[in-house]
Each structure stands twice: as C-alpha cells, then as structure tokens.
Design an enzyme around this catalytic site. Structure first.
Site, mmCIF file in Angstrom:
data_model
loop_
_atom_site.group_PDB
_atom_site.id
_atom_site.type_symbol
_atom_site.label_atom_id
_atom_site.label_comp_id
_atom_site.label_asym_id
_atom_site.label_seq_id
_atom_site.Cartn_x
_atom_site.Cartn_y
_atom_site.Cartn_z
ATOM 1 N N GLN A 13 21.921 63.075 23.350
ATOM 2 C CA GLN A 13 21.290 61.981 22.535
ATOM 3 C C GLN A 13 20.272 61.197 23.540
ATOM 4 O OE1 GLN A 13 23.302 58.042 21.249
ATOM 5 N NE2 GLN A 13 23.175 58.744 19.403
ATOM 6 N N CYS A 43 21.355 52.178 17.640
ATOM 7 C CA CYS A 43 22.033 51.335 18.486
ATOM 8 C C CYS A 43 21.571 49.890 18.362
ATOM 9 C CB CYS A 43 21.845 51.683 19.984
ATOM 10 S SG CYS A 43 22.625 50.653 21.270
ATOM 11 N N LYS A 84 20.292 59.436 14.580
ATOM 12 C CA LYS A 84 21.433 58.503 14.214
ATOM 13 C C LYS A 84 20.752 57.046 13.911
ATOM 14 C CE LYS A 84 25.610 56.389 14.612
ATOM 15 N NZ LYS A 84 25.960 55.703 15.727
ATOM 16 N N GLY A 144 31.648 54.876 11.333
ATOM 17 C CA GLY A 144 31.979 53.225 11.566
ATOM 18 C C GLY A 144 33.177 53.245 10.611
ATOM 19 N N GLY A 167 34.072 57.169 16.887
ATOM 20 C CA GLY A 167 33.542 56.721 18.451
ATOM 21 C C GLY A 167 34.773 55.671 18.807
ATOM 22 N N ARG A 168 34.685 54.232 18.401
ATOM 23 C CA ARG A 168 35.667 53.411 19.101
ATOM 24 C C ARG A 168 37.108 53.711 18.765
ATOM 25 N NH1 ARG A 168 32.226 47.853 17.910
ATOM 26 N NH2 ARG A 168 30.495 48.714 18.739
#
Length: 182
Positions: A13, A43, A84, A144, A167-168
């Site tokens: 990326q 981002c 993205k 998300g 992700g998180r």
C-alpha cells in the site's frame, strides 16, 4: 527478502499526492514481486491529509484520477491495482469515486464507509457501501467495525460486498482472525 517467507498474496500500500515518485516507487514494488498494489485514499489522519494524501484525494478527484491512471499504466498486465477509500473526504462521494477508479483500471475497491471527519466514531454507512457495490463490477471489500463472524455476516447481508478487511480488531489479538473464519 524477508516477506517472501510470509503468507501470500501480499499487497503493497502506498500514499501519494503527486506523480513525483510514483514511477520509481512502483518499479521497486514490482521488483520485489508483490502480488498487488494499493493506493490509500482512505487514511483520515490529519498529518496525511495535510499533505494532500489519504482521504484528501477523495476531495480532489482529478488528482486521484491522475495518480491512479499513472499507477495503472505502470502495473497493467503485471499486478492488480486496488484502491482503499472512505465514504468521502468531507462529503460522501464514494459512488462517484468508485466508478472513476474502476474506469482508471482499479481491480478492487476497499471501502471504509465513513468520511474523514467521522474517523471511526459513527456506525459505518452500510447503505453507501451497498450503493458502491452496486455501482461497480470489480470486487468491493468492506472495512470497519468487523470484530466477529457475526459482524461479517451481518455486513454481507446489508451490503452484498465481496470480502472484508479487518484491522483494529486484530491489534493485539491476531488469533481473532481464526475465530472470525471458524
């Protein structure tokens, strides 16, 4: 090279706000045998958007298209180019951006359906993600608020997306990917 011992496929990326380094960067990425290239237009970080990169690109569609077209011309026939993105920069324009990205050669869209100011606070905009999925023919991946298999299943039912980016939920808990997949 260390990453060659890692799992495949492997995506590189990048963030960009001009074409100044794109040719050199893409050439280095191709030389390292990555499986795909992703432009980050998602981002929300203030530092990143201050440079005109990340989600700021969604507020400057001509610049985004210029970068995507150049990147695609460099990877065409070698590896896929992906994007993205968010719901938009300050305003929701994800459907328009997705269509234009597909026209620029993007082979997959990853959407985090919140605008830059929303960061990660309100619930994701599932309706917008569904509209993006319906507007393009390339695969759409949802990002998300995905922490469990049930989250993924519910998101699929609401949006019809082709896949998920987690992700998180994995920060500090890498084994959760197994829980989600089981």
């Amino acid at each position: 090279v260390l990453y060659k011992r890692m799992e495949k496929p492997l995506c590189f990326q990048v963030a960009a706000n001009t074409l100044n380094f794109v040719d050199v960067a893409v050439q280095k990425i191709l030389e390292q045998d990555f499986d795909m290239l992703n432009l980050n237009a998602g981002c929300p970080s203030r530092v990143v958007i201050k440079s005109g990169s990340g989600s700021a690109l969604m507020g400057d569609i001509p610049r985004l298209e210029m970068i995507l077209k150049r990147m695609y011309s460099l990877v065409e026939g070698k590896i896929p180019l992906t994007l993205k993105m968010r719901a938009g920069f300050k305003e929701r324009n994800a459907v328009e951006v997705a269509k234009r990205a597909q026209d620029c050669g993007v082979k997959m869209i990853i959407i985090h359906p919140r605008t830059q100011p929303e960061m990660s606070n309100p619930p994701p905009d599932y309706i917008l993600a569904k509209k993006v999925k319906e507007a393009v023919s390339v695969p759409v991946v949802f990002s998300g608020e995905l922490k469990t298999f049930e989250d993924c299943k519910s998101t699929y039912e609401k949006t019809g997306v082709d896949g998920f980016m987690i992700g998180r939920a994995l920060w500090g808990f890498p084994w959760k990917i197994r829980e989600i997949m089981d």
